[in-house]
Design an enzyme around this catalytic site. Structure first.
Site, PDB file in Angstrom:
ATOM      1  N   HIS A 263       6.123 -21.784  16.738  1.00  0.00           N
ATOM      2  CA  HIS A 263       6.033 -20.595  15.893  1.00  0.00           C
ATOM      3  C   HIS A 263       7.372 -20.371  15.185  1.00  0.00           C
ATOM      4  CE1 HIS A 263       2.721 -18.767  18.644  1.00  0.00           C
ATOM      5  NE2 HIS A 263       2.219 -19.570  17.726  1.00  0.00           N
TER       6      HIS A 263
ATOM      7  N   GLU B 184       6.650 -13.643  23.508  1.00  0.00           N
ATOM      8  CA  GLU B 184       7.346 -14.921  23.590  1.00  0.00           C
ATOM      9  C   GLU B 184       8.780 -14.727  23.133  1.00  0.00           C
ATOM     10  OE1 GLU B 184       4.675 -17.174  21.084  1.00  0.00           O
ATOM     11  OE2 GLU B 184       5.903 -16.883  19.319  1.00  0.00           O
TER      12      GLU B 184
END
Lengths: 392, 290
Positions: free
Chosen positions: B247, B209
């Site tokens: 996150h 990511e």
């Protein structure tokens, strides 16, 4: 969490990093009183917003005339500044920093953050102060100095010497070398003690009378460590945050507003990002990032709906749940219950997969709700894009 | 064969009497994992679903001979828990906890450096070797014994990929969540090296990511050291710069860490990069020539 420049400078002061004398000002009267007290050859009036590029946008005024300060305060308070970091809507100025000017001989750049690869804090320094560091790094990478600090022992004098010599500081301004190294140590302490995510001084100036001063300051904090720092929590300025993001935070939802028209609600941050990406691949744009977390309940789903529907750009909603620990039939019930409380007036596609997905899909199909159910991620994304295409 | 964990792995669960800890310890045990001990300070003598609880990891090691720790301790106390496990001689520490302050992890990572211990996570779903040991919070039933190794920075997105692999009949060997925090223990490169050596693993799925440069480092490593086919998806091509996407580590800062850059590096290293996460399974099938 970000804070204003005046707050960053208060922290600098507490940790022995030299800053100009200055004060937060919110009215022309207070500006006049402070200008009288400050009594300096040059006054600087700076708009306090959480965005860079204030100078270019007209948010920084300089005057030698004490009597002009209240007028400048009046001019800036309430003004909307549009910079490359605020977006096209800009940001309203609600407070100012009024401080003494400095006679600049040399501008430097210093910052500290954690290097993700090594897991060590690292200083970034450059002789090109006052410029955007990304631009310096892109065009003249040789002018960027990096010095990693061993977290087992913390900042050492040799770290400071490495930076000072690499900057050419001893040859340039021998008088400031010792205070410079001390200041770096103080910055490191501030960074670690306050759980900062980044501390930046740009520019750090050497004045014509050979003093170091942090002319600008930026500090951001690790949200996960705020529980340790009541003083830092008090610095939060809700005016600088999106109201929907504040509401989401109060409901333990992770929401970030974007510019597209498909609202999405997903469990898990990675899947939420992937869902945004799939919406784009299917030919539309996501209106938001929304992670309802691993323990999504009826209540979180309802709160998610309310937040998504408050965004006037939202033309359709895509719910994507991969049930792991979360059971899909509970999410389905959550959607059904939430739809009774919140009026959903846009197309809705629900994709359920994983634990008890069949039961969940059955519940939704049997409800009187107007929605489309999908099994597969790509099928679901195409459905919602097609439906909103019609709605628009 | 498999990597990191198997049916012989003996697990101690730190924070076992908490809500999350007790639920997941029970789930792991039900999957067939040898959960032989739990730790909650001050609760020695209790049991959680037949698992004995100890006051310290040291006691648990002495009485139950554990080699792996699974941590559910709340963020303010988690650095302490990781260091306790390492000091007691645990060889593999899997930390699920989300929200540990970065500077705590800076200190933990430094303290573990050079020691014979591996940390996976924090902020991760854990590690599962299919049909042998589930040490984490992933739903066991979506996994199917097979030939693909999975390594990922994300939780539910990993389940998505695993579901595709299982549905297509490819199945998985071991799935490792390395976590979404900016400072973590085991990285992509460590896990890729283990999968490359594992005879059962025939292909690798790597899910990355935005943020940092772990994917770029992985690309360099794959180019030089990985012969097995690798399929990758990078989440966050639509993420705006300067915002943390859930996150703590998922942020594009200073123009660095974009999905596009990562995809480019991986493609240059011969990795099959899919832009659509729904196509991960199919891409593995093609990569294996099936």
């Amino acid at each position: 969490m970000n804070v204003h420049e005046f707050q960053a400078k208060q922290l600098f002061g507490q940790f022995g990093v030299p800053v100009p004398r200055g004060k937060e000002i919110t009215s022309p009267e207070a500006g006049a009183a402070w200008a009288a007290e400050l009594n300096t050859p040059v006054f600087v009036v700076k708009a306090q917003i959480h965005a860079g590029g204030r100078g270019k946008a007209g948010g920084v005024k300089i005057t030698k005339d004490k009597a002009a300060v209240p007028g400048l305060v009046k001019e800036l308070i309430g003004k909307t500044l549009i910079t490359h970091q605020t977006g096209p809507k800009g940001r309203e100025v609600r407070r100012l920093l009024v401080e003494e000017g400095a006679a600049i001989a040399k501008e430097l750049y210093v910052s500290i953050l954690v290097d993700r690869d090594s897991g060590w804090p690292v200083f970034i320094a450059s002789t090109e102060g006052g410029m955007e560091i990304e631009v310096v790094a892109a065009h003249t990478p040789e002018k960027i100095i990096r010095e990693a600090i061993d977290p087992a022992v913390g900042f050492q004098a040799y770290n400071g010497r490495n930076i000072a010599f690499a900057l050419g500081l001893p040859a340039m301004e021998a008088a400031v070398v010792t205070p410079f190294i001390q200041m770096l140590g103080n910055l490191y302490r501030l960074f670690m003690d306050k759980n900062a995510a980044m501390v930046e001084i740009n520019p750090l100036v050497v004045t014509s009378d050979k003093k170091l001063i942090a002319l600008d300051g930026k500090v951001s904090f690790d949200d996960n460590a705020l529980f340790r720092h009541a003083d830092v929590q008090q610095m939060r300025d809700l005016h600088e945050e999106d109201p929907l993001e504040i509401e989401a935070g109060e409901n333990n939802l992770n929401y970030i507003k974007l510019d597209g028209n498909i609202g999405c609600m997903v469990n898990g941050a990675g899947l939420a990002m992937a869902t945004m990406d799939v919406i784009k691949l299917a030919g539309s744009e996501p209106a938001n990032f929304l992670d309802v977390g691993g323990g999504a309940t009826k209540e979180t789903v309802a709160a998610g709906f309310r937040i998504l529907l408050k965004d006037p750009n939202v033309k359709g909603i895509f719910i994507n749940i991969f049930g792991g620990i979360v059971r899909c039939e509970r999410i389905a019930q959550g959607v059904i219950d939430a739809a009774k409380e919140v009026k959903i007036n846009v197309p809705l596609v629900v994709r359920l997969q994983g634990t008890n997905a069949d039961e969940g899909r059955k519940l939704l199909a049997e409800s009187s709700l107007k929605l489309e159910v999908a099994n597969d991620l790509w099928e679901a994304a195409q459905k919602i894009v097609k439906l909103t295409g019609k709605a628009a | 064969m498999s990597i990191l964990v198997n049916k012989n792995t003996r697990v101690v669960v730190q924070g076992i009497t908490g809500k999350e800890g007790s639920f997941h310890a029970t789930q792991c045990k039900a999957y067939g994992t040898q959960v032989v001990a739990g730790v909650t300070p001050g609760k020695a003598g209790q049991e959680v679903e037949g698992i004995p609880v100890f006051n310290t990891v040291r006691d648990a090691m002495k009485k139950a001979q554990c080699d792996t720790s699974l941590i559910f301790v709340p963020p303010p106390f988690c650095a302490d828990a990781i260091l306790e496990a390492a000091d007691a001689g645990v060889k593999l520490i899997i930390c699920i906890t989300e929200g540990i302050p970065v500077n705590d992890m800076v200190k933990v990572k430094r303290a573990l450096y050079g020691r014979d211990v591996r940390l996976v996570g924090p902020n991760c779903p854990g590690v599962i070797t299919v049909d042998e040991a589930k040490i984490g919070i992933m739903p066991g039933f979506i996994h199917k014994k097979g030939i693909v190794g999975v390594v990922s920075r994300s939780g539910t997105l990993t389940y998505e990929a695993v579901h595709q692999l299982s549905t297509l009949g490819l199945g998985e060997t071991t799935c490792v969540g390395i976590g979404g925090d900016p400072v973590n223990g085991t990285g992509f490169v460590d896990v890729l090296a283990l999968f490359e050596k594992d005879p059962e693993t025939q292909a690798i799925v790597m899910i990355g990511e935005i943020g940092g440069d772990a994917e770029e480092k992985a690309a360099e490593f794959i180019k030089k050291q990985v012969k097995k086919p690798v399929v990758s998806f990078i989440a966050g091509i639509t993420a705006p710069p300067g915002r943390r996407m859930g996150h703590a580590g998922a942020i594009i800062s200073g123009g660095k860490g974009t999905a596009t850059e990562k995809m480019k590096s991986l493609e240059a290293a011969g990795v099959r990069v899919v832009k659509n996460p729904a196509e991960i399974g199919d891409a593995v099938k093609i990569a294996l020539g099936r």
